[in-house]
Motif scaffolding. Structure first.
Motif: not given
Ligand SMILES: Cc1ncc(COP(=O)(O)O)c(C=O)c1O
Length: 445
Positions: A115-116, A149, A231, A234, A256-257
């Protein structure tokens, strides 16, 4: 009888009432059309209320992972083209499976990266697109909020910096009025700042669980010539979306959520088809036009759809479980999942109101189901130590500083009786001050 005896009697009555409520929970479970799905999951603890952080393994996810392992053993490198489906096409095939969950055309969705990284590539892409559209003096500020986040802000700041834009000047924060939620009116008002070129908001706030009005935010952004990205970490898998209909420009989410694809599972992204010609900021050979990828040209020819935003080779074992996991989610149906999710979170809120308010617990999540995602934030000054005490009673929740216990009753493997048990245990832990056995670092003392 002393005053103290009276209080004890009152508490005993309250506990009896709470105990009596269990049969109501059981009746709700009996009427639940999704109750059988629980048997398809292996839950590591008796009550797993943390699927908004890491979903548990299901039979189907394990089987699709095992299938990929067997293919590796039996086919070796041929698995890239001969596995079913070929590993080479995993990103696109999984995108097709995911598209109905986010309300998009299959070509608009792909799976890849984390995601990042997807925030990096999409924010970078659209900062460049705004500059190409409006010229070198384009307004390229990004509007976010102060309850996001953190990774979202880290990535956006880095992308601004790489373009010579000072994040302190060009990252605009909508401030929360209450420390829990963000008002849509405040987001819309902040769009009137001339510098804003992109609005990037969560669908659901990770701490309070507030569900955002994606449609209104997107429409308000577009009315002002601003691009709208989200994003969805959630919400995907627990709240339906209609990204294409609403016209959202781009979105990212985790696997993974609520999608239950396993720790570190590959992430998903969506790019609206009107942006398919836009050049990805983080180009890589996995985003190349698949038909000519192996011609090994040094010039990058992006795929003609969302596939262009993949970067490197798909991590097959972090993607394979998603096939099975999605079968389960799609079989249950996202609308039925959402309906049960609202039922479970509403039931939890009602029980807390009834039994835990006078024990110092506050609800930090909007009560209106249309403004609520899949989890509920319970606030208590001892939230951290209470979370630890719950874990030792086989109830897995998570703590988010400073005072939030996040409880996620995920519809596919949680019942009303589970929710009832959580509330009952919370009452007991608070009454008996069991959390005092834990030190502030979280260890049992
Ligand atoms: C809203 C949100 N965005 C991004 C992420 C993190 O993404 P990643 O570590 O898989 O890149 C999270 C992780 O909990 C999240 O809650």
């Amino acid at each position: 009888m002393t005053e103290h005896d009276g209080a004890t009697d009152g508490r005993a009555d309250a506990n009896r009432e709470l105990d009596a409520g269990r049969s109501d929970a059981r009746e709700r479970d009996e009427a639940d059309p999704l109750s059988d799905y629980r048997d398809q999951f292996d839950l590591p603890d008796a009550y797993y209320m943390d699927g908004n952080s890491l979903g548990p393994i299901s039979d189907a996810a394990e089987a699709s992972l095992q299938r990929a392992v067997d293919q590796w053993r039996e086919q070796g490198i041929r698995g890239w083209t001969e596995a079913d489906p070929p590993w080479f096409w995993y990103g696109e095939r999984l995108g097709e499976e995911l598209a109905p969950l986010v309300g998009a055309d299959p070509a608009e969705v792909v799976v890849g990266n984390s995601t990042t990284i997807n925030i990096h590539t999409l924010i970078g892409t659209f900062l460049d697109a705004v500059e190409r559209r409006d010229g070198p003096t384009a307004d390229r500020g990004v509007l976010v909020n102060d309850l996001d986040f953190p990774t979202d802000h880290y990535a956006i700041r880095a992308q601004l910096r790489q373009r010579g834009l000072d994040p302190d000047e060009h990252l605009h924060l909508v401030e929360s009025r209450d420390g829990r939620t963000i008002e849509t009116d405040d987001i819309v008002a902040a769009m009137d700042d001339e510098d804003v070129g992109i609005v990037f908001m969560p669908s659901v706030l990770y701490r309070s669980g507030q569900l955002f009005d994606v449609e209104r935010i997107t429409e308000a952004a577009h009315d002002r010539g601003i691009l709208a990205g989200f994003d969805l970490a959630h919400s995907v898998g627990v709240v339906p979306h209609a990204l294409s209909d609403v016209g959202v420009d781009f979105a990212v989410w985790c696997g993974y959520k609520y999608l239950n694809a396993g720790p570190g599972a590959v992430a998903g992204l969506y790019v609206n088809e009107r942006h398919f010609e836009t050049t990805p900021a983080l180009a890589g050979w996995w985003g190349h036009d698949k038909e000519t990828q192996f011609e090994m040209n040094l010039e990058f020819t992006p795929a003609a759809d969302a596939g262009a935003w993949q970067a490197g080779t798909i991590p097959v074992f972090s993607a394979a479980p998603l096939f099975g996991a999605l079968e389960t989610v799609n079989d249950a149906g996202i609308d039925a999942i959402r309906e049960k999710s609202i039922g479970l979170t509403g039931y939890l809120i009602d029980l807390v109101d009834e039994h835990l308010t006078d024990r110092g617990v506050t609800i930090g999540t909007p009560r209106d189901p249309d403004r609520r995602g899949g989890h509920v934030a319970l606030e208590h000054p001892e939230a951290m130590r209470i979370s630890e005490a719950l874990r030792d009673r086989e109830i897995v929740v998570d703590f988010r500083p400073p005072n939030v216990i996040r409880v996620a009753p995920v519809p596919l493997y949680t019942g009303y009786e589970d929710v009832h048990a959580v509330v009952e245990t919370l009452a007991e832990i608070i009454d008996e001050k069991r959390y005092e056995r834990y030190d502030p670092a979280g260890d049992v003392t």
